[in-house]
Design a protein around this motif. Structure first.
Motif, PDB file in Angstrom:
ATOM      1  N   GLY A 325       0.764  -1.178   0.051  1.00 50.14           N
ATOM      2  CA  GLY A 325      -0.091   0.165  -0.138  1.00 50.14           C
ATOM      3  C   GLY A 325       0.900   1.498  -0.047  1.00 50.14           C
ATOM      4  N   VAL A 326       1.939   1.125  -0.536  1.00 54.66           N
ATOM      5  CA  VAL A 326       2.682   2.391  -0.622  1.00 54.66           C
ATOM      6  C   VAL A 326       3.649   2.302  -1.759  1.00 54.66           C
ATOM      7  CG1 VAL A 326       4.401   1.666   1.074  1.00 54.66           C
ATOM      8  CG2 VAL A 326       4.490   3.946   0.480  1.00 54.66           C
ATOM      9  N   ALA A 327       3.541   3.425  -2.563  1.00 54.25           N
ATOM     10  CA  ALA A 327       4.308   3.599  -4.089  1.00 54.25           C
ATOM     11  C   ALA A 327       5.340   4.242  -4.187  1.00 54.25           C
ATOM     12  CB  ALA A 327       3.429   3.644  -5.155  1.00 54.25           C
ATOM     13  N   VAL A 328       6.690   3.966  -4.142  1.00 53.05           N
ATOM     14  CA  VAL A 328       7.769   4.463  -4.521  1.00 53.05           C
ATOM     15  C   VAL A 328       8.629   4.221  -5.971  1.00 53.05           C
ATOM     16  CG1 VAL A 328       8.375   4.868  -1.986  1.00 53.05           C
ATOM     17  CG2 VAL A 328       9.302   2.710  -3.412  1.00 53.05           C
ATOM     18  N   VAL A 329       9.430   5.099  -6.163  1.00 51.15           N
ATOM     19  CA  VAL A 329      10.141   4.623  -7.837  1.00 51.15           C
ATOM     20  C   VAL A 329      11.502   4.027  -7.440  1.00 51.15           C
ATOM     21  CG1 VAL A 329      10.926   5.939  -9.962  1.00 51.15           C
ATOM     22  CG2 VAL A 329       8.917   6.961  -8.665  1.00 51.15           C
ATOM     23  N   PRO A 330      11.490   2.998  -8.389  1.00 56.64           N
ATOM     24  CA  PRO A 330      12.808   2.196  -8.425  1.00 56.64           C
ATOM     25  C   PRO A 330      14.072   3.140  -8.561  1.00 56.64           C
ATOM     26  CG  PRO A 330      11.161   0.982  -9.510  1.00 56.64           C
ATOM     27  CD  PRO A 330      10.696   2.451  -9.258  1.00 56.64           C
ATOM     28  N   GLY A 331      15.162   3.078  -7.908  1.00 53.94           N
ATOM     29  CA  GLY A 331      16.288   3.935  -8.329  1.00 53.94           C
ATOM     30  C   GLY A 331      17.165   3.577  -9.379  1.00 53.94           C
ATOM     31  N   GLU A 332      16.834   2.266 -10.050  1.00 52.72           N
ATOM     32  CA  GLU A 332      17.508   1.866 -11.153  1.00 52.72           C
ATOM     33  C   GLU A 332      17.676   2.642 -12.404  1.00 52.72           C
ATOM     34  OE1 GLU A 332      18.128  -0.017 -14.620  1.00 52.72           O
ATOM     35  OE2 GLU A 332      15.890   0.055 -14.110  1.00 52.72           O
TER      36      GLU A 332
END
Ligand SMILES: Cc1ncc(COP(=O)(O)O)c(C=O)c1O
Length: 365
Positions: A325-332
């Motif tokens: 239930g939490v969205a973050v953006v992958p660093g790759e």
């Protein structure tokens, strides 16, 4: 046939927003835009401006906005900027596109920091120029690698406050990168779209130390106006005439109502301080939480992001966290050393949401 350059572009982060929008009750820390709406007085002014004729404007933008931007940029950089040295564009994005396509041929190389905002590479892919990426600074000093790579580069991009780390260059660092570009005969692009959002030290423009440079600005983040699509580019008036040819080919002119609204935002910018204070509170909270989680990170000193190392593959982590239930953006996608980092856009969620997000992160980790 679709050009190979375009065919091979992967808009990979879309996977995150698609999955997040399907998940019920998901805290969205993936979206790079302010939680605030455009200030009321700006909307009110835009409503009144609607009574004016809504025709094309000049390709370089309406005169009173160019004057206002010149005033702001002069004040910011300490270098005297004249209105004819400003071109208003459809977001900072078009400004960057106009710059790359005016200056970078297929065998030319753009140097970007590691990590840095993905669209520098996206725009380069469409334009066809090469890109090299390396970490610019270590402990406040230029790295050996950036000095080496700058030898072969044609343009150096610098972005402070930065996306994704929220890093703010010190005065010495700004000077160092500006002088490196000059020494190596590279053109300098300084992307300052977050310049008003610094929490500890004031922004210092590298353009103050380098004449062979163009500066990118925008009302999107500083004034919570992402949807209006108004940005600009500042450079010598002769260069502006060249960039205007690209703008003419792309959009003919930025939208008029957006320009009028941007004028109001710059002319009457009391709202910025309030938003900055709120972002600062969220930044403090996020730093405290990241410490509790034992994550390593570069101190976020500006913009609306933090970029911690989470000790796990960034894609796996981001996909799993959506299930929680939490969205973050992958660093790759941001850089070669970022495949165990994620970008947290704390500017995108109000405090309560942010707290909910971190509760979920802590439970899951
Ligand atoms: C570093 C950076 N530069 C430029 C932009 C372009 O913003 P806009 O086209 O909305 O002005 C963004 C937006 O995310 C950004 O993060």
């Amino acid at each position: 046939v679709i050009r190979k350059n375009v065919r091979e572009i992967q808009l990979s982060i879309r996977k995150i927003s698609e999955k997040a929008s399907e998940k019920e009750d998901c805290v969205r820390l993936d979206i790079g835009q302010p939680s605030f709406d455009t200030p009321q007085h700006v909307k009110e002014a835009a409503r009144n401006f609607l009574d004016e004729k809504q025709g094309y404007t000049s390709t370089t933008g309406i005169q009173k906005l160019r004057e206002k931007i010149a005033e702001e940029e002069s004040m910011k950089s300490g270098v005297d900027v004249r209105p004819e040295e400003v071109m208003v564009t459809t977001g900072g994005m078009e400004a960057i596109f106009a710059l790359f396509s005016s200056r970078l041929d297929e065998d030319d190389t753009l140097l970007v920091n590691d990590p840095s905002w993905g669209p520098y590479r996206l725009i380069s892919a469409v334009n066809g120029n090469g890109v090299e990426q390396t970490q610019y600074f270590h402990n406040g000093e230029l790295t050996e690698d950036v000095k080496e790579k700058a030898e072969k580069a044609d343009m150096i991009a610098i972005n402070s406050p930065s996306n994704p780390e929220g890093r703010v260059l010190s005065r010495d660092e700004s000077r160092a990168i500006a002088e490196l570009a000059e020494d190596k005969n590279c053109f300098l692009m300084t992307d300052e779209v977050y310049w008003r959002l610094t929490f500890d030290e004031e922004h210092q423009s590298p353009a103050a130390f380098n004449d062979n440079s163009a500066l990118i600005g925008s009302v999107s983040k500083n004034h919570a106006m992402t949807g209006w699509r108004i940005g600009w580019i500042v450079d010598d008036s002769e260069n502006i005439k060249e960039y205007a040819k690209v703008s003419r080919a792309m959009t003919a002119a930025p939208n008029k109502i957006g320009q009028l609204a941007a004028f109001e935002a710059l002319d009457n910018s009391f709202h910025v301080g309030k938003m900055r204070d709120e972002y600062r509170k969220r930044r403090d909270y996020v730093v405290e939480q990241m410490k509790e989680l034992g994550w390593g990170f570069t101190d976020p000193e500006g913009a609306i992001y933090a970029f911690p190392e989470v000790g796990k593959d960034s894609w796996e982590f981001a996909m799993e966290m959506i299930d929680e239930g939490v969205a973050v953006v992958p660093g790759e996608p941001f850089g070669s050393e970022s495949d165990r980092s994620v970008r947290i856009a704390y500017g995108a969620a109000e405090m309560e949401e942010l707290e909910k997000g971190f509760e979920r992160l802590k439970k899951a980790v």
